[in-house]
Enzyme design. Structure first.
Site, short mmCIF file in Angstrom:
data_model
loop_
_atom_site.label_atom_id
_atom_site.label_comp_id
_atom_site.label_asym_id
_atom_site.label_seq_id
_atom_site.Cartn_x
_atom_site.Cartn_y
_atom_site.Cartn_z
N ALA A 9 -27.20 60.97 27.36
CA ALA A 9 -25.92 60.66 28.02
C ALA A 9 -25.77 59.14 28.12
O ALA A 9 -26.73 58.40 27.88
CB ALA A 9 -25.91 61.25 29.42
N LYS A 10 -24.61 58.69 28.46
CA LYS A 10 -24.40 57.28 28.78
C LYS A 10 -23.17 57.20 29.65
O LYS A 10 -22.27 58.05 29.55
CB LYS A 10 -24.18 56.46 27.51
CG LYS A 10 -24.50 55.00 27.68
CD LYS A 10 -25.99 54.79 27.62
CE LYS A 10 -26.39 53.34 27.57
NZ LYS A 10 -27.80 53.19 27.17
N GLY A 11 -23.13 56.17 30.48
CA GLY A 11 -21.94 55.93 31.31
C GLY A 11 -21.56 54.48 31.21
O GLY A 11 -22.35 53.64 30.77
#
Ligand code: GLU
Length: 430
Positions: free
Chosen positions: A119-121
Site C-alpha cells: 500500500a502507499k498513502g
C-alpha cells in the site's frame, strides 16, 4: 471504479521517455508477467490496485482561514496479508504516483517474505509551508478520513518522504481514540516511547548499505578502497553516508534538496551530520566544496546511491553515470529507459525493492512486537534484519544468474511469482 490514468495492463513503447513512476512500475510488471508466461487474467489481477481512497482533507490554518488539501491511500494487493506502506507528504503526490509506490510495496514485501500486501498513502502538500500544529491537524483529519480501511490486520502505514515518527504518533493516536483503546500495531515507525522498534529509524539505510557492500564485492571492488556518491541526505541518505563511511567507503559527494557538496579525499560524516543538524542542509559543510546537484549522479565514483525521489536517472543522464554499482535507496529512481542504458553499459543496479527493503522488514518486526506487547533488543533486530537482507540478496543474485536476468528483473519476477502463487492458492471468490 476510477480509471487509471496509465492503464495498468497497457504495454508501453518508450519512444518519448515517460518519467511517470506508474509507467515504470507497469512496465516492470509486464516484463515479469511475460517472463513467467502469465495470461492476461493473472496479469490484470496483479496490475490493478485492489482498493483506492481519495479524500478531501479540510484544514483550519493558523490564521483562521480554511483550505482543502487532497490525500490518497492505495492498497495495491492484499493476497499475502494486510496492506503495508508509507505515507508521503510532498507537493508532487498524485494518485498515479501513489499507485506506483503501492505496487512496489507489494513486490518489496513479497521479495523479503514479510507477510504483507502493498500500500502507499500521500497528501499533496509541501510540509515546509505548514506549521507543526497545522501538520498535526492535516495528519489527524487524513487519518480519520482513511481510517475505515486502516487497522493492524488491514493496512499499516509507516513514514515516507515528508513524514516521521511524530506523524506516526498522531496517526496512531487518532486511530486509537476513534476506536476507544490504544492500538499500537496500526502504524510502524512510531517513537520508541510508544512501542516503536529499536533499529527502525536506521533500518532502511542499514539495509541499503548491506546490499551495496555485497554488490561492490560481487563486482570485485573492495569497499575499503571504494568511493561513493549519495543523492539525498534525509532519513535514508543520511544513514547511508554514515554506514558507508563506517564500512571504510570514501563518500566524496552528497546532495540534498538545497544543493550538493564534494570532497575528493572523502567527506567527514561527523562534520556533515553536525553541519546538517545545525543548518538544515549539507550546503557549505566545512571541508567540502559546492557542486551542481546533478553532478552527484554522474560523479566519478564506484557506487552511486540515489536516495531521494523517483525518475532521477533517465535517458538524459544515464550515459554519463560513472558508477559501476547503483544501490537504489529511493523508490523508482531509475526510469526504464535509463535502466536499459545502464544495463547495456554493465552497471550493476541493486533495485529499490531489494535495496531499500530494510525499512519495511523492521516495520514488520515492529508490528510483531506491538501485537505481542513485547520488545526485542537492538542486537536481535539488527541480526534478523541482516539475515533477511543476506537471504534476499543471495536469492536474487542466484536467480538472476540462473535465468540470465538483471537484478531488477530477477527481484521483480521472484516477487511477482510469490504474489501470483498466493492468488492461485486462494482462488477467485465467488
Ligand atoms: N516508506 C518505506 C518504504 O518505501 C517504508 C514502508 C513501511 O515500513 O511500511 O519502503
Amino acid at each position: 471504479m476510477t480509471t487509471l490514468l496509465t492503464s495498468p495492463t497497457e504495454r508501453h513503447t518508450p519512444s518519448i521517455e515517460n518519467h511517470s513512476p506508474l509507467a515504470a512500475a507497469c512496465a516492470q510488471l509486464r516484463s515479469a508477467s511475460d517472463h513467467l508466461g502469465f495470461d492476461e487474467g493473472m496479469h490484470a489481477m496483479l496490475a490493478h490496485p485492489r482498493r483506492e481512497m481519495t479524500v478531501a482533507v479540510p484544514l483550519r490554518r493558523d490564521n483562521g482561514e480554511t483550505t482543502v488539501v487532497t490525500g490518497y491511500r492505495v492498497q495495491h494487493n492484499l493476497s499475502r496479508g494486510p496492506a503495508k506502506g508509507g505515507v508521503r507528504f510532498h507537493p508532487a503526490v498524485t494518485l498515479d504516483e501513489v499507485r506506483a509506490l503501492a505496487m512496489w510495496m507489494t513486490w518489496k514485501c513479497a521479495l523479503l517474505d514479510v507477510p504483507y500486501g502493498g500500500a502507499k498513502g500521500g497528501v499533496a502538500i509541501d510540509p515546509s509551508k505548514f506549521s507543526n500544529p497545522e501538520l498535526e491537524r492535516i495528519t489527524r483529519r487524513y487519518t480519520s478520513e482513511i481510517s475505515p480501511i486502516l487497522g493492524p490486520a488491514q493496512d499499516i502505514p509507516a513514514p515516507d518522504i515528508g513524514t516521521d515518527e511524530q506523524t506516526m504518533a498522531w496517526m496512531m493516536d487518532t486511530y486509537s481514540v476513534n476506536q476507544g483503546y490504544t492500538i499500537g500495531g496500526v502504524v510502524t515507525g512510531k517513537p520508541f516511547a510508544l512501542g516503536g522498534s529499536l533499529g527502525r529509524p536506521s533500518a532502511t539505510s542499514r539495509g541499503v548499505v548491506h546490499v551495496a557492500l555485497a554488490a561492490l564485492r560481487s563486482t570485485d571492488i573492495d569497499p575499503e578502497t571504494a568511493t561513493a556518491a549519495v543523492q539525498g541526505y534525509g532519513k535514508v541518505g543520511g544513514g547511508v553516508v554514515d554506514f558507508l563511511c563506517e564500512a571504510g567507503v570514501r563518500v566524496t559527494a552528497v546532495s540534498d534538496q538545497y544543493g550538493a557538496v564534494a570532497a575528493p579525499a572523502g567527506i567527514d560524516p561527523l562534520a556533515l551530520r553536525a553541519h546538517a543538524s545545525a543548518t538544515g542542509s549539507v550546503v557549505q559543510c566545512p571541508g567540502t566544496s559546492e557542486i551542481d546537484p546533478e553532478d552527484v549522479l554522474t560523479a566519478d565514483v564506484d557506487l552511486l546511491v540515489p536516495a531521494a525521489v523517483e525518475s532521477v536517472l533517465h535517458s538524459g543522464n544515464a550515459d554519463r553515470v560513472k558508477a559501476r554499482v547503483i544501490a537504489e535507496g529511493a523508490n523508482g529512481p531509475t526510469t526504464p529507459a535509463a535502466d536499459a542504458v545502464l544495463t547495456e553499459r554493465g552497471v550493476v543496479i541493486v533495485p529499490d525493492i531489494l535495496a531499500n527493503a530494510g525499512g519495511v522488514v523492521v516495520s514488520y518486526f515492529e508490528w510483531v512486537q506491538s501485537n505481542q506487547s513485547y520488545r526485542w533488543s537492538a542486537e536481535l533486530v539488527d541480526e534478523r534484519l541482516s539475515a533477511r537482507m543476506s537471504e534476499a540478496w543471495t536469492g536474487v543474485t542466484d536467480f538472476a544468474r540462473q535465468r540470465g536476468l538483471t537484478l531488477r528483473e530477477a527481484a521483480t519476477v521472484l516477487a511477482v511469482q510469490r504474489v501470483a502463487e498466493a492468488h492461485r492458492l486462494r482462488g477467485l471468490y465467488p
